[in-house]
Scaffold this active site. Structure first.
Site, mmCIF file in Angstrom:
data_model
loop_
_atom_site.group_PDB
_atom_site.id
_atom_site.type_symbol
_atom_site.label_atom_id
_atom_site.label_comp_id
_atom_site.label_asym_id
_atom_site.label_seq_id
_atom_site.Cartn_x
_atom_site.Cartn_y
_atom_site.Cartn_z
ATOM 1 N N PRO A 272 4.579 -13.575 0.658
ATOM 2 C CA PRO A 272 4.189 -12.186 0.880
ATOM 3 C C PRO A 272 5.109 -11.458 1.851
ATOM 4 C CG PRO A 272 2.777 -13.657 2.117
ATOM 5 C CD PRO A 272 3.699 -14.532 1.329
ATOM 6 N N GLY A 273 5.310 -10.187 1.597
ATOM 7 C CA GLY A 273 6.082 -9.353 2.515
ATOM 8 C C GLY A 273 5.182 -8.303 3.125
ATOM 9 N N ARG A 274 4.721 -7.380 2.286
ATOM 10 C CA ARG A 274 3.970 -6.212 2.739
ATOM 11 C C ARG A 274 2.798 -6.573 3.668
ATOM 12 N NH1 ARG A 274 3.778 -1.505 -0.135
ATOM 13 N NH2 ARG A 274 4.547 -2.658 -1.929
ATOM 14 N N ARG A 310 8.897 5.853 0.840
ATOM 15 C CA ARG A 310 7.925 5.458 -0.202
ATOM 16 C C ARG A 310 7.262 6.638 -0.924
ATOM 17 N NH1 ARG A 310 3.820 2.792 0.340
ATOM 18 N NH2 ARG A 310 4.178 1.347 -1.367
ATOM 19 N N TYR A 314 8.211 6.513 -4.808
ATOM 20 C CA TYR A 314 7.193 6.004 -5.740
ATOM 21 C C TYR A 314 5.975 6.912 -5.861
ATOM 22 C CZ TYR A 314 9.552 1.801 -3.894
ATOM 23 O OH TYR A 314 10.459 0.890 -3.442
ATOM 24 N N CYS A 343 16.771 18.070 3.268
ATOM 25 C CA CYS A 343 17.128 19.166 2.393
ATOM 26 C C CYS A 343 16.820 18.874 0.924
ATOM 27 C CB CYS A 343 18.625 19.415 2.578
ATOM 28 S SG CYS A 343 18.981 21.117 2.670
ATOM 29 N N GLU A 344 15.601 18.517 0.618
ATOM 30 C CA GLU A 344 15.184 18.292 -0.775
ATOM 31 C C GLU A 344 13.730 18.705 -0.906
ATOM 32 O OE1 GLU A 344 16.088 14.837 -2.955
ATOM 33 O OE2 GLU A 344 17.830 14.294 -1.751
ATOM 34 N N TYR A 372 8.180 -1.863 4.410
ATOM 35 C CA TYR A 372 9.017 -0.986 3.578
ATOM 36 C C TYR A 372 9.082 0.430 4.178
ATOM 37 C CZ TYR A 372 8.268 -4.920 0.470
ATOM 38 O OH TYR A 372 8.200 -6.186 -0.053
HETATM 39 N N1 LLP Z 1 9.263 -12.219 -3.186
HETATM 40 C C1 LLP Z 1 10.193 -11.543 -3.880
HETATM 41 C C2 LLP Z 1 11.160 -12.276 -4.678
HETATM 42 C C3 LLP Z 1 10.212 -10.147 -3.830
HETATM 43 O O1 LLP Z 1 11.129 -9.485 -4.533
HETATM 44 C C4 LLP Z 1 9.264 -9.449 -3.043
HETATM 45 C C5 LLP Z 1 9.265 -7.988 -2.986
HETATM 46 C C6 LLP Z 1 8.330 -10.204 -2.323
HETATM 47 C C7 LLP Z 1 8.353 -11.584 -2.429
HETATM 48 C C8 LLP Z 1 7.303 -9.582 -1.425
HETATM 49 O O2 LLP Z 1 6.413 -8.763 -2.099
HETATM 50 P P1 LLP Z 1 5.222 -8.053 -1.288
HETATM 51 O O3 LLP Z 1 4.281 -9.114 -0.795
HETATM 52 O O4 LLP Z 1 5.822 -7.311 -0.177
HETATM 53 O O5 LLP Z 1 4.582 -7.152 -2.263
HETATM 54 N N2 LLP Z 1 9.788 -1.104 -1.635
HETATM 55 C C9 LLP Z 1 8.557 -1.316 -2.386
HETATM 56 C C10 LLP Z 1 8.225 -2.774 -2.541
HETATM 57 C C11 LLP Z 1 9.340 -3.592 -3.139
HETATM 58 C C12 LLP Z 1 9.039 -5.057 -3.208
HETATM 59 C C13 LLP Z 1 10.259 -5.842 -3.556
HETATM 60 N N3 LLP Z 1 10.059 -7.248 -3.645
HETATM 61 C C14 LLP Z 1 7.432 -0.531 -1.732
HETATM 62 O O6 LLP Z 1 7.673 0.119 -0.716
HETATM 63 O O7 LLP Z 1 6.309 -0.512 -2.233
#
Ligand code: LLP
Length: 415
Positions: A272-274, A310, A314, A343-344, A372
């Site tokens: 997980p990232g987010r 974001r 999106y 400027c957009e 993000y």
């Molecule tokens: N693993 C891989 C291979 C990934 O490409 C990603 C995210 C993650 C894990 C983590 O995913 P998460 O748990 O964060 O959903 N910029 C976009 C999100 C792009 C995610 C890219 N890959 C946003 O702001 O919503």
């Protein structure tokens, strides 16, 4: 919920006005307690089997926050040489870094090989390249389980409409290439996309990946990717958090089935990232002007699309709270469009949104900005990226990244 920042005492007694005064506006502010709580939730996701969480550092790559994730026992996945180098700087040993790139050069793959970092290859071509660089080595492959999910088409990373991973019908070729270079496939991984609140597609993908896993010799690890959602509508709609407890039970049932059918227990992982940093970060900005056009009211702030991309990229929703005289304002609601200073015309944080009445001089606080957010910030329009500060457990404020300077901005020019 009326106000998230009041409910969780986000600023721990610090006045947002003083923070902006001292560190500049706009400003990313993180709350250490919330962050550590969320990291622990992730770390304890699967308890029945050997399990590790790889924090996917693309969501937030602040060095101090990476160190906190390390302290909480997480490993990390990296997407690029730069991310690997930053993890090394944060103190992650190479065997706690999982490199999951796509479409990278021979030089970049070689860097990972030289550093002995487990690497997942995302196509047959990249597997072939890896084989040439590291004949007889151990690596992983990224598989497409056929199901994707995410908050927007642009972030769905499995299924038919994506550049990512190796599909079911390419497995025979994959095994041929692995044999040709005497590669040991030690692990498989997937990532179906970003931000789901309904776990059904993820669990379906887990089922599919575990089916595909049976075609491999005994694997050391199976990694199911990230994507756990965060309630971006918690103030506006009382949206609830992702239900990890029932998710964990369903998830474990699928792992039980695999372990009994395959006859062995690999290390299970997710990435997980987010979830790790999203709710623990907010973005403060200043309302510099209020105006009308064709009956529509606009609040013009210094939070441009370069600071938080974001919403523009999106159409993403972030709840917004309004702060006046150091306190959250809750009454006098009206419809307003909150914009930045770029400027957009697409430079909009919140479009025609019902919010408490906003005046020039107010502070806006954009919630759920810890993932993000800064990671995708830029210097578009020659604007400075903001500082990042961390509010520690006792309420102390620590700068964890200084604001850009104009010298930073002009440093790389050659004339
Ligand atoms: N693993 C891989 C291979 C990934 O490409 C990603 C995210 C993650 C894990 C983590 O995913 P998460 O748990 O964060 O959903 N910029 C976009 C999100 C792009 C995610 C890219 N890959 C946003 O702001 O919503």
């Amino acid at each position: 919920m009326q106000s998230f920042i009041n409910e969780v005492d986000f600023f721990k007694g610090n006045d947002p006005r003083d923070l902006l005064e001292q560190y500049g506006s706009p400003l990313y502010v993180y709350n250490e307690d919330i962050i550590r709580g969320n990291l622990r939730r992730l770390e304890g996701l699967i308890t029945k089997y050997p399990y590790t969480t790889n924090y996917s550092m693309k969501a937030n790559s602040n060095l101090s926050l990476l160190k906190i994730a390390l302290e909480e026992g997480l490993n990390c996945d990296a997407m690029s040489e730069g991310e690997i180098r930053l993890l090394q700087k944060a103190g992650y040993p190479n065997d706690r870094i999982f490199y999951v790139p796509n479409n990278v050069s021979e030089e970049e793959l070689s860097f990972a090989v030289e550093n002995n970092i487990m690497t997942s290859l995302d196509s047959i071509d990249q597997l072939e390249l890896y084989g040439k660089i590291n004949r007889g080595g151990r690596c992983a492959v990224r598989l497409n389980p056929g199901v994707g999910a995410g908050h927007h088409d642009k972030v769905i990373t499995a299924g038919k409409n994506t550049k990512f991973a190796i599909t079911d019908d390419q497995l025979d070729e994959l095994f041929l290439v692995a044999d040709k270079y005497d590669l040991k496939i030690a692990g498989i991984n997937q990532h179906i996309g970003s931000l789901f609140m309904d776990p059904a597609p993820f669990l379906q993908a887990v089922t599919n990946l575990l089916e595909m896993a049976k075609r491999f010799d005994k694997l050391d690890f199976i990694d199911f990717g990230g994507g756990y959602g965060v309630p971006y509508h918690k103030v506006s709609e009382d949206e609830r958090s992702f239900d990890f407890d029932s998710f964990e039970k369903e998830f474990e049932k699928l792992l039980d089935k695999f372990v009994s059918e395959a006859g062995y227990t690999p290390l299970f992982k997710t990435e997980p990232g987010r979830y790790a940093f999203c709710e623990g970060g907010v973005l403060l900005g200043s309302v510099n002007a209020v105006k009308y056009n064709a009956g529509r009211k606009f609040a013009g702030t210094d939070i441009g699309m370069n600071i938080l991309a974001r919403p523009t990229l999106y159409g993403s929703w972030h709840d917004i709270e309004v702060i006046r005289d150091g306190k959250v304002v809750l009454d006098n609601r009206e419809n307003i469009t909150v914009t930045g200073n770029i400027c957009e015309s697409g430079d909009i944080i919140a479009n025609d949104r019902e919010l408490p009445l906003i005046k020039t001089g107010d502070i806006v606080c954009v919630l759920d900005a810890g993932a993000y957010g800064y990671a995708m910030a830029s210097n578009y329009n020659c604007r400075l990226r903001p500082a990042e500060v961390l509010i520690e457990s006792q309420g102390n404020v620590r700068v964890i990244r200084r604001r850009d300077t104009f010298e930073d901005l002009f440093r790389n020019f050659e004339v």
